[in-house]
Design an enzyme around this catalytic site. Structure first.
Site, PDB file in Angstrom:
ATOM      1  N   ARG A 239      30.422  -0.092 -20.144  1.00 36.17           N
ATOM      2  CA  ARG A 239      30.832   0.277 -21.329  1.00 36.17           C
ATOM      3  C   ARG A 239      29.769   0.512 -22.084  1.00 36.17           C
ATOM      4  O   ARG A 239      29.273  -0.061 -22.455  1.00 36.17           O
ATOM      5  CB  ARG A 239      31.672  -0.108 -22.245  1.00 36.17           C
ATOM      6  CG  ARG A 239      32.759   0.358 -21.405  1.00 36.17           C
ATOM      7  CD  ARG A 239      33.375   1.557 -21.371  1.00 36.17           C
ATOM      8  NE  ARG A 239      34.782   2.631 -20.910  1.00 36.17           N
ATOM      9  CZ  ARG A 239      35.192   2.346 -19.622  1.00 36.17           C
ATOM     10  NH1 ARG A 239      34.088   1.747 -18.664  1.00 36.17           N
ATOM     11  NH2 ARG A 239      35.789   2.110 -19.161  1.00 36.17           N
ATOM     12  N   GLU A 268      31.583  10.709 -26.071  1.00 41.66           N
ATOM     13  CA  GLU A 268      31.343  11.389 -24.599  1.00 41.66           C
ATOM     14  C   GLU A 268      32.639  12.938 -24.765  1.00 41.66           C
ATOM     15  O   GLU A 268      33.254  12.493 -25.837  1.00 41.66           O
ATOM     16  CB  GLU A 268      32.091  10.699 -23.495  1.00 41.66           C
ATOM     17  CG  GLU A 268      31.863   9.201 -22.885  1.00 41.66           C
ATOM     18  CD  GLU A 268      31.739   8.379 -22.323  1.00 41.66           C
ATOM     19  OE1 GLU A 268      32.612   8.756 -21.709  1.00 41.66           O
ATOM     20  OE2 GLU A 268      31.092   7.120 -21.774  1.00 41.66           O
ATOM     21  N   HIS A 287      29.136  10.076 -17.161  1.00 43.83           N
ATOM     22  CA  HIS A 287      30.987   9.163 -17.236  1.00 43.83           C
ATOM     23  C   HIS A 287      31.387   9.114 -15.163  1.00 43.83           C
ATOM     24  O   HIS A 287      33.215   9.017 -15.429  1.00 43.83           O
ATOM     25  CB  HIS A 287      32.260   8.805 -18.009  1.00 43.83           C
ATOM     26  CG  HIS A 287      32.288   7.343 -18.243  1.00 43.83           C
ATOM     27  ND1 HIS A 287      33.390   7.033 -19.298  1.00 43.83           N
ATOM     28  CD2 HIS A 287      33.138   6.370 -17.363  1.00 43.83           C
ATOM     29  CE1 HIS A 287      33.789   5.933 -19.181  1.00 43.83           C
ATOM     30  NE2 HIS A 287      33.689   5.193 -17.726  1.00 43.83           N
TER      31      HIS A 287
END
Length: 330
Positions: A239, A268, A287
């Site tokens: 993360r 994001e 991601h």
């Protein structure tokens, strides 16, 4: 006697046909529902009738404390991923709602992405591809830049769960010396354990693979990154909050960090004007390190099995908030 079906609220951004197909083998025992809109209001409108929630892996929809409070029937939350940062774990625990994840289902996928990213950074593959597509032929520049053979690189892994240990195994198989740091030392691990500062000082390639928690938030700040050897590379498959972007940009701008591969970001999608986009030595990924067909199948199997176990009164797997794995319908 007619049994009322369990209402399963699906928040992931998948087509309704896909989700209904996932739970079709459970027949009339479940009734699948969806939020009327993909926003906070939609979640709150749908959750009042939910017995089980399958949360959203994209991060767009979260289960906050208000949503938990609005769900009097909620008996179980299934995460379609390992991380729990898209749900209020404290509120769910206080409400007596077990939360399970899909630990291990994407370990191989993410570990392979980390190794692939290391290959790309060591040989400048993404940079060379962009140059050739733009009409250049940077053969001599590639020679001057100098590539690295992966087996010569000392690999440090921060975190040694399913992803970290699989990443260590793959790098070891390629001949890399591998060390690791984790909050709970693993005596059985084939890699070498080092304290965090020592690990950083001995890592030509640093892979971040641990959960984001209050304890790990900001763990690898600018001061920690400065402990890496000159010309080190950073790969983050965990993360972004573990490696604050301001500190990361500072060491990239100074040249103290030779490059990075990032699958996660503080915001994001990554904003169009984000300075990380300007660094040609940074590999950017949306991601999606986990996004293989095999990992998705693995995840679907765990989700289906856990929902089936819950409605049949059998223990579910991978409960992460310390509550009983046997689900009691409210």
């Amino acid at each position: 006697m007619t049994t009322t079906p369990w209402n399963v609220l699906a928040l992931a951004p998948l087509g309704e046909d896909i989700v209904r197909g996932l739970f079709a083998p459970l027949g009339d025992a479940v009734e699948v529902s969806f939020p009327p809109s993909r926003d906070r209001a939609g979640v709150h409108a749908a959750i009042a009738e939910a017995d089980i929630v399958v949360s959203d892996f994209s991060g767009d929809l979260t289960l906050d404390a208000d949503a938990v409070a609005a769900a009097p029937q909620l008996a179980f939350v299934q995460l379609p991923q390992v991380g729990s940062d898209n749900v209020d774990l404290e509120a769910l625990t206080a409400a007596g709602v077990p939360v399970a994840n899909t630990a291990g289902v994407n370990a191989r996928a993410v570990a392979e992405w980390a190794v692939g990213a290391a290959f790309s950074l060591c040989r400048g593959l993404a940079w060379a591809d962009r140059a050739v597509r733009a009409g250049a032929w940077p053969q001599m520049e590639t020679l001057v830049r100098g590539g690295r053979e992966l087996h010569t690189q000392r690999v440090g892994i921060v975190g040694y769960g399913a992803i970290g240990s699989e990443t260590a195994r793959l790098f070891s198989a390629l001949g890399c010396p591998v060390s690791y740091w984790t909050r709970r030392r693993r005596p059985e691990a084939p890699a070498t354990y080092r304290e965090l500062d020592d690990l950083l000082a001995h890592s030509d390639i640093l892979v971040v693979a641990l959960p984001l928690t209050d304890d790990t938030h900001g763990l690898l700040d600018e001061a920690k990154l400065a402990l890496l050897p000159s010309n080190a590379l950073l790969i983050n498959v965990a993360r972004a909050g573990i490696v604050p972007e301001d500190g990361l940009l500072a060491v990239l701008d100074s040249g103290d960090l030779a490059g990075a591969a990032l699958d996660v970001f503080e915001v994001e999608p990554l904003p169009a004007d984000h300075p990380l986009r300007t660094h040609e030595n940074v590999l950017l990924s949306p991601h999606a390190a986990w996004a293989t067909t095999q990992a998705q199948i693995n995840s679907a199997v765990v989700i289906q099995d856990n929902v089936k176990a819950a409605i049949e009164g059998r223990p579910v797997r991978n409960v992460i908030n310390g509550l009983s794995p046997k689900i009691d319908r409210r």
